[in-house]
Design a protein around this motif. Sequence first.
Motif, PDB file in Angstrom:
ATOM      1  N   SER A 286     -12.237   0.633  -8.967  1.00 15.06           N
ATOM      2  CA  SER A 286     -12.802  -0.639  -8.473  1.00 15.06           C
ATOM      3  C   SER A 286     -12.942  -1.413  -9.709  1.00 15.06           C
ATOM      4  O   SER A 286     -13.109  -2.707  -9.850  1.00 15.06           O
ATOM      5  N   SER A 291     -11.888  -5.148  -7.898  1.00 13.07           N
ATOM      6  CA  SER A 291     -11.796  -5.223  -6.747  1.00 13.07           C
ATOM      7  C   SER A 291     -13.516  -5.081  -6.365  1.00 13.07           C
ATOM      8  O   SER A 291     -13.926  -5.605  -5.331  1.00 13.07           O
ATOM      9  N   SER A 294     -15.049  -8.333  -5.289  1.00 11.01           N
ATOM     10  CA  SER A 294     -14.968  -9.028  -3.866  1.00 11.01           C
ATOM     11  C   SER A 294     -15.607  -8.180  -2.759  1.00 11.01           C
ATOM     12  O   SER A 294     -16.000  -8.424  -2.065  1.00 11.01           O
ATOM     13  N   HIS A 295     -15.671  -6.979  -3.125  1.00 11.16           N
ATOM     14  CA  HIS A 295     -16.854  -6.144  -2.094  1.00 11.16           C
ATOM     15  C   HIS A 295     -17.999  -6.355  -2.099  1.00 11.16           C
ATOM     16  O   HIS A 295     -18.866  -6.421  -1.237  1.00 11.16           O
ATOM     17  N   ALA A 298     -18.246  -9.812  -0.538  1.00  9.37           N
ATOM     18  CA  ALA A 298     -18.390  -9.825   1.048  1.00  9.37           C
ATOM     19  C   ALA A 298     -19.604  -9.136   1.520  1.00  9.37           C
ATOM     20  O   ALA A 298     -20.111  -9.371   2.705  1.00  9.37           O
ATOM     21  N   PHE A 299     -20.132  -8.143   0.824  1.00  9.62           N
ATOM     22  CA  PHE A 299     -21.514  -7.715   1.309  1.00  9.62           C
ATOM     23  C   PHE A 299     -22.547  -8.753   1.154  1.00  9.62           C
ATOM     24  O   PHE A 299     -23.482  -9.039   2.323  1.00  9.62           O
ATOM     25  N   THR A 318     -15.595  -2.364   9.379  1.00  8.17           N
ATOM     26  CA  THR A 318     -15.988  -2.696   8.019  1.00  8.17           C
ATOM     27  C   THR A 318     -15.328  -1.986   7.032  1.00  8.17           C
ATOM     28  O   THR A 318     -15.320  -0.681   7.115  1.00  8.17           O
ATOM     29  N   LYS A 319     -14.684  -2.418   5.988  1.00  8.87           N
ATOM     30  CA  LYS A 319     -13.940  -1.938   4.618  1.00  8.87           C
ATOM     31  C   LYS A 319     -14.539  -2.527   3.580  1.00  8.87           C
ATOM     32  O   LYS A 319     -14.138  -3.412   3.099  1.00  8.87           O
ATOM     33  N   ASN A 320     -15.503  -1.911   3.249  1.00 13.41           N
ATOM     34  CA  ASN A 320     -16.205  -2.316   1.901  1.00 13.41           C
ATOM     35  C   ASN A 320     -16.932  -1.172   1.399  1.00 13.41           C
ATOM     36  O   ASN A 320     -17.296  -0.203   1.729  1.00 13.41           O
ATOM     37  N   ASP A 324     -19.259   2.187   1.838  1.00 14.81           N
ATOM     38  CA  ASP A 324     -18.743   3.403   1.528  1.00 14.81           C
ATOM     39  C   ASP A 324     -19.749   4.135   0.485  1.00 14.81           C
ATOM     40  O   ASP A 324     -20.132   5.374   0.745  1.00 14.81           O
TER      41      ASP A 324
END
Length: 434
Positions: A286, A291, A294-295, A298-299, A318-320, A324
Motif C-alpha cells: 500500500s 493506496s 485513499s484508505h 476514507a477512514f 467496508t473495504k479499508n 483491516d
Amino acid sequence: MIPQITASTIYSTLGNNSSKVPLAIKDIANSCGLTAASYMSGDRAEGKDRFIDEFGTQAIWLWGIPAYQKILDFCMYKPAKIDPSVDVRILKDQKIFEAAKEFAPTKAILDSLEKVGANQKTVKQLNIAKFALSTGLTALSYFGLTKFRHNYTENQIKQDILNKQNAQKDSFNIQSSQDIPFSSAFSNVHSVSQKNPSFTGGMQDFIFDPVKNLMIVDGIITGERLSHSKNPQDFFGYVVKEGSFWAFMYFAGPLIAKALEKVADKKGKSIDLDARVIFDEQLKNSFKDGSIKSHLAAFKAADVSDVGIYKFAVNPETKNLVVDFAKNSDVIELVKGSDKVDTRRFIDLNDLRGVAQKLEKLFGQYENSGESLDDFFKSVQKLKKGAIWKNIGSCIGALGILAPAIMLISRKIGSGSDYQVRKDIEQKMAQNSN
C-alpha cells in the motif's frame, strides 16, 4: 481453527503489554532465579520451599482467574441465560449498542445482544460479581497453597532434625505446627474475604484488562508478605523480591517500550504499530502504490462521530486497510474462525483512531526518508524486533538474575544468614526435649 503462528505473531505477542505471555516468561525467569538462589543459600529445605512457592503461585496467578471465570460463567450466566461473551462496555453508548445489534454477524449473536439489552442491570451485576468472585477465589487458592507449603516444609525440617538426633529421638515430643514460631513466610494467613476489592470508577480497567486482573491478586500476595515480615532482614528480602517483581513485571515494560519508540522516531522510523502490521506485505504494497492515502482519507471521512466510525469499522461491506490492520492488531475482534466482526466485543475507538494516526505517521516518514521501500521497511522491522528483545530481555535479566543475586548476597553478608524457619523449629524442639 488454530491460529497460524508466524514470526510477526510471536513479536506481536511479546510486545503486547496486555498479554499474559510476556508476563509468564518474566515470571518463569524470576521463579528460576529465586529458586536457584534459595538452593545456593545452603539449605535444601529452603530450596524446596521456594520451588513450591514460586511455581505453585505462578500456576495459580496465571490460570486461577480464567479458570474460575469459566466455572462462574457456567454457574451464574447459564442459569440467567445471559451470554458471558457480551462485553458490558458496549452498553455505555446506546447508539453504539444499537449499531452492534444492527451489524450483528449471526442471529445467535443478535439474540445475545437483545437479551443483554433487556437485562442491563442484571448483566452489570453479574459482571462485577464474576470479577470479585474469580479474584477472591484465586487469592484463596494462593492461601491454600501457602498452608500446604508451610506444613510440608515444617515436616521436612523436623524429619531432618530427628535423623540427626537418633540417639535422642525418643525424648522429642513433637508438637503440632501451630505451636512453632515461623518467620515471615509462615505468618498467619488471612481470609480473602477481608481483602475484597471495592468496585468503583476506575475499577473498570481492572475488570477487563487480564494483566490488571493479575495486579489485584499480586497486591493481596504482596500485602500479606510485607505486613508479616518478622525482622528487618525478612522485610528487606521481601522488599527486593516484591519491589523488583512489580517494577519489571508491570511498569518497566511499557516505559521501556515508549523510550525505545522515541529513539526509533528520532531516526524517522516509527515502530509503535503492532508487529503483525509492520511485517504485513499488504502494508508495504500500500506504501508502494500509494493506496494507503485513499484508505486513510476514507477512514477520516467516516470519522464524523463515535457511532459513525463504529459503523464504518463493523460494517461487512467496508473495504479499508485501516480497519483491516485494526483487526490484525486485535483492536477489532472477529468471530472465531471467520472474517466477520464480533459485535459482542468492545471496540476502543481511541485505539482504532490510533491505528490510523500511526499509519499516517509511518507513511509520512517513508515519503521523507529518501530510502527505497525495501530499505525503509527492513530498517523499521529491524528496529521493531530489536526493541521487543531489548524490552523483554532487560526485564528477564532484572527478575531472573539481578533480584535473586541481591537477595542471596544480602543473606550471605547479613548477620543471620541461616534459614530462619529451621532455626525456629530447632529451638522449639530443643525446648520440648529439655
